[in-house]
Design a protein around this motif. Sequence first.
Motif: not given
Length: 159
Positions: A94-101, A104-112, A115-120
């Motif tokens: 549901q978090w289709k776009k990279i920006k949204t992912k 949301m990961l930052k909101a869950l408390g993940m480091e920058h 989060a960048k690594e997982l999103v890409c």
Amino acid sequence: MAHISKVKYLGYTFYRCKGKCRFRVHQKSVAKMKNRIRELTDRNKGISNAEREKKYQEYVRGWVEYFRLADMKGLLKTTDEWARRRIRAVYWKQWKKIKTKYRMLKALGMEHWRAKELVCSRKGYWRMAKVLNQIFSKKIIAKLGYTSMLDYYLVVCEN
């Protein structure tokens, strides 16, 4: 006439433990339950999260209430892990776009950097649901409204 371990009655099967007859959920009933959870947590189904959560809650409560006489702690533990992974896959899709992912990961408390690594990542939804296990934990999924089958069973069980 049949051996006690070969009998299926109302979705239950029986076994002997320390000279006593005990209940267990039959394999066919477990397969039906998993197929129903598979339908409810289908990531291609176009229903809202609130509706999905409501239907999941109703099904889990009804199923556990019906089979509460059975010994099924281990079964529910593994089924819960599997269902939570399916729920994480639904949200990841549901978090289709990279920006949204990323947001949301930052909101869950993940480091920058993580989060960048997982999103890409180009891994599939099922694989990413496994990776998200630490950050998108059992507590967060419970907060979203998805009841753990094992927790509910421990509340209502009669054994």
